[in-house]
Design a protein around this motif. Structure first.
Motif, short mmCIF file in Angstrom:
data_model
loop_
_atom_site.label_atom_id
_atom_site.label_comp_id
_atom_site.label_asym_id
_atom_site.label_seq_id
_atom_site.Cartn_x
_atom_site.Cartn_y
_atom_site.Cartn_z
N THR A 301 0.85 -1.19 0.00
CA THR A 301 0.00 0.00 0.00
C THR A 301 0.89 1.24 0.00
OG1 THR A 301 -0.08 0.17 2.41
CG2 THR A 301 -1.71 -1.26 1.35
N ALA A 302 0.27 2.40 -0.23
CA ALA A 302 1.04 3.64 -0.21
C ALA A 302 1.68 3.86 1.16
CB ALA A 302 0.14 4.82 -0.58
N VAL A 303 0.96 3.51 2.22
CA VAL A 303 1.50 3.68 3.57
C VAL A 303 2.70 2.75 3.77
CG1 VAL A 303 1.00 3.31 6.03
CG2 VAL A 303 -0.66 4.48 4.57
N GLU A 304 2.60 1.51 3.31
CA GLU A 304 3.73 0.57 3.44
C GLU A 304 4.92 1.04 2.61
OE1 GLU A 304 1.33 -3.61 4.31
OE2 GLU A 304 1.53 -2.88 2.25
N ALA A 305 4.65 1.60 1.43
CA ALA A 305 5.73 2.15 0.62
C ALA A 305 6.38 3.34 1.32
CB ALA A 305 5.20 2.57 -0.75
#
Length: 562
Positions: A301-305
């Protein structure tokens, strides 16, 4: 007669050309593409060293038939040394050609690296004595261990070297006991090592840089309680008459040098140390995630990235806030202080970190909320680390950076405010991966902007306000076709202000909050300016011992090598 003279001249010219060519071929010329060094500081006070060199011989270079390996001193046991080339055992010779006298040579034999070819040389030295010294800062308690990986003459080696050196501290040393020494010799990597435990449970310090070279002497060090090694393993340095040294130098020179020395040590070093320490506190990813695998890890996800790229945690928190609001899992009741109304029952499809985020906001006070958010972040970092096992961090970061860039390009190229707003709504979290997203947001959104349908759940100022509720200062929105529009500057300010609000109102000092995460996911090794009186390993035919005072250094260094 003339023909004879001409023939003789041609013969001499050809002979000279052959001699010149042979001379050119006779010089060693190679690159040291990679050097991996494992240094074991053992319980008996001895040292063991494991080297892996990867050489590429120049097409015009001399065959690499011997590799000289310098040692810290002459107290190494030849019977414990083994070497192989690509897994094939080769011989060890005492015919060390490097200047300095301490070292040995690897006889490559049938596995010599031919011109234009590459090869990997593995060397293990099982025992080196007299390598520990008293710590200069805390001599009654700590031992000091310094080491310089082997290096080669600059006339032979060229290009960059990917250098990794790992210290394995003695068994039993506890995480809060050792301190690292700042690297010397112009080390291009981070001063602070990555800390972890090896397979035997020993604490390890690892320094790594792909911008190093094979001809510089880099010195690394650490201090640890001397109770973990025998007392007689620590070398006592000879008496040093500092006054005699100063008396032999000019008074003015001594004064100037001493003043400069103490200014550097007591003013410059603390400032640089504080800057490096603050930067290190923000590095919350564990060291294992930096071990390169292969291929791209898709599906983050964008948060994980954002975690993978070590974005500031106040930005990460704001990304999660946008996510739960967009999914109708929560609505912002007030922005100062930030308070959420959590939707019950919670919608499906929430990520684990989003659920933890909402749980944190149910905490009764700000301190408990910050603690819960730190716990959420620690779990998120561990989750990303687990997902990245076996994948390349660099390739994966480049992949998600390209997603971010494409998102911005599509938004910037949108022909109408309606299309621009729709694209921004879909890619909001991805655009926040841009390190300059705040400036870019303000630059892109200048005209009227149609806010997303969920915007009222994020910004209470744009929701209808009842007569009994306090009024909030805001820019008055306009409506068109059932959609609300805002001036672009007001919209951009609201987006960017979300991070600033999270930083100041929820997590407090970003550095302190991040440090609480880093202490659990990537603990910071203790630093020390301490060093031993003498230490390190010579390399590639080099060995060096220096005695330094504030007025200068007296060094006996050797060059050469092959």
């Amino acid at each position: 007669m003339k023909k004879s003279i001409l023939a003789l001249m041609l013969t001499l010219v050809m002979l000279c050309a052959l001699v010149s060519s042979a001379a050119a071929q006779s010089s060693y010329s190679f690159s040291l593409d990679k050097e991996v060094v494992q240094v074991y500081w053992n319980a008996d006070g001895t040292e063991a060293v494991d080297y892996v060199f990867t050489f590429t011989n120049d097409p015009s270079g001399h065959v690499i038939d011997f590799v000289d390996v310098g040692m810290p001193n002459g107290n190494f046991d030849m019977s414990t040394i083994t070497a192989d080339v690509g897994g094939n055992p080769v011989s060890i010779s005492s015919d060390f050609q490097g200047q300095g006298g301490s070292g040995f040579s690897v006889d490559m034999g049938a596995y010599a690296i031919q011109p234009g070819q590459s090869g990997t040389v593995h060397v293990f030295v099982g025992r080196i004595d007299k390598v520990l010294y008293k710590d200069s800062t805390n001599p009654d308690v700590d031992a000091s261990a310094d080491f310089s990986p082997t290096w080669f003459g600059s006339q032979y080696v060229h290009g960059a070297t990917d250098l990794t050196i790992t210290f394995h501290l003695p068994p039993g040393v506890q995480p809060n006991e050792p301190r690292y020494h700042n690297p010397e010799g112009g080390w291009p990597g981070n001063a602070a090592p990555q800390s972890d435990h090896d397979s035997d449970g020993r604490i390890i310090y690892t320094w790594q840089s792909s911008a190093a070279n094979g001809y510089s002497q880099y010195t690394f060090g650490a201090s640890f309680p001397k109770m973990y090694v025998p007392a007689d393993a620590i070398v006592v340095p000879p008496a040093f008459n500092f006054g005699t040294l100063l008396a032999g130098l000019g008074g003015n020179l001594v004064t100037v040098c001493c003043i400069g020395f103490f200014v550097l040590i007591f003013v410059g070093s603390p400032i640089l140390g504080a800057v490096n320490q603050r930067r290190r506190k923000m590095q919350y990813l564990p060291p294992k995630i930096s071990i390169e695998g292969h291929g791209i890890k898709r599906g983050l996800t964008a948060v994980e990235a954002a975690i993978l790229t070590e974005q500031p945690l106040d930005k990460v928190m704001t990304m999660i806030l946008f996510g739960v609001v967009k999914k109708n899992a929560a609505a912002v009741i007030t922005r100062d202080p930030l308070a959420l109304q959590v939707t019950q029952p919670q919608p499906e499809g929430l990520q684990g970190y989003e659920k933890d985020f909402l749980t944190a906001f149910a905490a009764p006070d700000l301190a408990a909320r910050r603690k819960s958010l730190q716990e959420m972040t620690v779990n998120l970092v561990k989750s990303v680390s687990e997902k990245m096992k076996g994948f390349s961090r660099k390739e994966t970061m480049d992949y998600y950076k390209s997603i971010m860039e494409r998102a911005w390009q599509q938004i910037e190229a949108a022909g109408t405010p309606d299309v621009k707003s729709q694209m921004y709504d879909e890619a909001l979290e991805w655009t926040m991966l841009d390190k300059n997203y705040d400036e870019r947001t303000r630059r892109v959104f200048t005209g009227p902007i149609f806010v997303p349908m969920w915007w009222g759940r994020y910004d209470p100022a744009y929701r209808p306000v009842t007569s009994g509720a306090p009024k909030m200062a805001s820019v008055t929105p306009t409506t068109s076709g059932g959609r609300t529009s805002l001036p672009g500057a007001a919209f951009a300010a609201s987006v960017v202000g979300g991070v600033q609000n999270f930083s100041s109102k929820v997590i407090g000092d970003v550095s302190a909050f991040t440090s609480g995460v880093t202490n659990r996911t990537n603990p910071i090794p203790k630093t020390s300016s301490s060093s031993s009186w003498k230490g390190g390993g010579g390399g590639g035919g080099h060995s060096c011992a220096c005695a330094c005072a504030c007025a200068g250094c007296a060094c006996a260094c050797a060059g050469g090598g092959r």
